[in-house]
Design a protein around this motif. Structure first.
Motif, PDB file in Angstrom:
ATOM      1  N   THR A 197       0.863  -1.174   0.000  1.00 32.50           N
ATOM      2  CA  THR A 197       0.000   0.000   0.000  1.00 32.50           C
ATOM      3  C   THR A 197       0.904   1.229   0.000  1.00 32.50           C
ATOM      4  OG1 THR A 197      -0.142   0.351   2.406  1.00 32.50           O
ATOM      5  CG2 THR A 197      -1.646  -1.278   1.412  1.00 32.50           C
ATOM      6  N   TRP A 199       1.036   3.498   2.073  1.00 30.49           N
ATOM      7  CA  TRP A 199       1.572   3.793   3.399  1.00 30.49           C
ATOM      8  C   TRP A 199       3.037   3.356   3.496  1.00 30.49           C
ATOM      9  CZ3 TRP A 199      -1.775   3.343   8.345  1.00 30.49           C
ATOM     10  CH2 TRP A 199      -3.005   3.985   8.164  1.00 30.49           C
ATOM     11  N   LYS A 230      -5.175   1.520  -2.235  1.00 32.04           N
ATOM     12  CA  LYS A 230      -3.798   1.449  -1.734  1.00 32.04           C
ATOM     13  C   LYS A 230      -3.425   2.717  -0.978  1.00 32.04           C
ATOM     14  CE  LYS A 230      -1.560  -1.868  -4.790  1.00 32.04           C
ATOM     15  NZ  LYS A 230      -0.341  -2.127  -5.576  1.00 32.04           N
ATOM     16  N   HIS A 233      -5.041   2.496   2.472  1.00 31.84           N
ATOM     17  CA  HIS A 233      -4.788   1.234   3.167  1.00 31.84           C
ATOM     18  C   HIS A 233      -6.048   0.382   3.222  1.00 31.84           C
ATOM     19  CE1 HIS A 233      -2.649  -1.502   5.876  1.00 31.84           C
ATOM     20  NE2 HIS A 233      -1.558  -0.772   5.675  1.00 31.84           N
TER      21      HIS A 233
END
Length: 289
Positions: A197, A199, A230, A233
Motif C-alpha cells: 500500500t 503507506w 492502496k 490502506h
C-alpha cells in the motif's frame, strides 16, 4: 528477465478496443480541451486570471466526472467546494508542479493527458508528471506502452476523421511540445506495480516518496479505485469515523493529496492539504472532501 516477453501486454487488445469504442466521447473531450485559451481585449492581469479560472472550473468538472456521468451533464455532479480548493492551491503556486498517479488506460488516460495539457498551456502548471505502471497490471492500469500507443493513435485519421481531426491535431501538437520541453513526463517507478500500500512508500521507495512530498510537488492526484484503496490502506470509503488524513497515513503529513475513484456508487473525491492548519471536512452530495 524475459528476452522475448518483457514488453508483452496480455491486456493490450482489451485496452485498445475500449479506447476505440469510446471515440465519440474522446472527440467530445478533445473539442473541449484542444482550443487554446484566448484572452480577448483584457487590459488588466486580474482579467486574464478570471478567464483561466472559468476554464479551470469547467474543464476540471469534466475531468473529475470522467466516465461516471458521461458527456451530457458534466457540470452538475462535482462539488464546487472541491474545485474551489483545487483552484486555490494551483493558482497560488505560480506554475505548479503536479503529479498524477494514473488509473486506467484508454479513455481515462486520454482525459489525463488532455487535462495536463490544459494546465501547462495556461501556465497553471510548470510541470506535470504522469505516473504509470511498469508492467501490465490489473487489466486496465496505464503503462508506458499504453501512453505511447495513445499518442500515436492521435495521428490516425481512420480513427479520427478529417472533419473532427482539427481538434486532435491541436492537442497532439501541444502534447509533443510539452514532452520535448520536459514539462510533461511519463514515469513508471517499479513501486506502483508492487503489492505494497502507499503507506509503505517512505520505506519501500524513499526516492519516490521524496518526489511526491510537498517540497517537490504542489499537488498529487491519485486516480482510480485500485490506487485509492492502496492510498487509504483499504479503509472503507464509507467509514466516516476515520478522516481522510488518517486514511492516507504518512502521505498526509508531507503532501497535498487528492484521491479520486469510482466505486459501485457515485464518484469519490477526497482531499487533504497539509499546510499546518486544521483539516476541514466538507461533504457535498456524492463527493466527500
Amino acid at each position: 528477465s524475459s528476452l522475448w516477453w518483457k514488453d508483452f501486454d496480455p491486456f493490450a487488445r482489451k485496452k485498445y478496443d475500449s479506447f476505440l469504442r469510446s471515440r465519440e466521447d474522446n472527440l467530445y473531450v478533445s473539442s473541449l480541451f484542444a482550443e487554446s485559451i484566448t484572452y480577448g481585449e483584457c487590459l488588466f492581469p486580474w482579467e486574464y486570471k478570471e478567464i483561466i479560472k472559468d476554464s479551470f472550473y469547467e474543464l476540471t468538472r469534466v475531468y473529475l466526472c470522467g466516465m461516471a456521468y458521461g458527456q451530457t451533464k458534466p457540470t452538475e455532479n462535482v462539488s464546487t467546494n472541491i474545485i474551489d480548493r483545487l483552484w486555490a492551491i494551483i493558482s497560488r503556486a505560480n506554475g505548479a508542479s503536479l503529479d498524477i498517479v494514473l488509473g486506467g488506460s484508454g479513455q481515462e488516460l486520454f482525459r489525463d493527458i488532455a487535462y495536463a495539457d490544459f494546465l501547462l498551456q495556461t501556465g497553471l502548471a510548470s510541470r506535470v508528471r504522469l505516473h504509470g505502471k511498469r508492467m501490465p497490471y490489473f487489466v486496465s492500469e496505464a503503462t508506458k506502452g499504453d501512453f505511447e500507443w495513445l499518442l500515436r493513435s492521435l495521428s490516425d485519421k481512420k480513427l479520427f476523421p478529417v472533419a473532427s481531426h482539427e481538434y486532435i491535431e491541436f492537442l497532439r501538437g501541444r502534447i509533443n511540445t510539452h514532452r520535448s520541453a520536459g514539462t510533461l513526463v511519463f514515469e513508471d517507478h517499479p513501486f506502483w506495480s508492487t503489492g505494497y500500500t502507499f503507506w509503505d512508500l517512505p520505506i519501500q521507495a524513499p526516492d519516490l516518496f521524496r518526489q511526491l512530498s510537498l517540497s517537490n510537488s504542489h499537488l498529487v492526484l491519485f486516480k482510480g479505485g485500485l490506487n485509492y484503496r492502496k492510498l487509504t490502506h483499504n479503509i472503507s470509503v464509507k467509514d466516516s469515523a476515520v478522516s481522510f488524513d488518517q486514511k492516507i497515513g504518512p502521505l498526509g503529513h508531507y503532501g497535498r493529496i487528492v484521491g479520486r475513484a469510482e466505486f459501485e456508487m457515485p464518484v469519490v473525491v477526497s482531499f487533504w492539504r497539509k499546510d499546518g492548519g486544521p483539516l476541514v471536512d466538507i461533504s457535498d452530495g456524492p463527493f466527500g472532501v
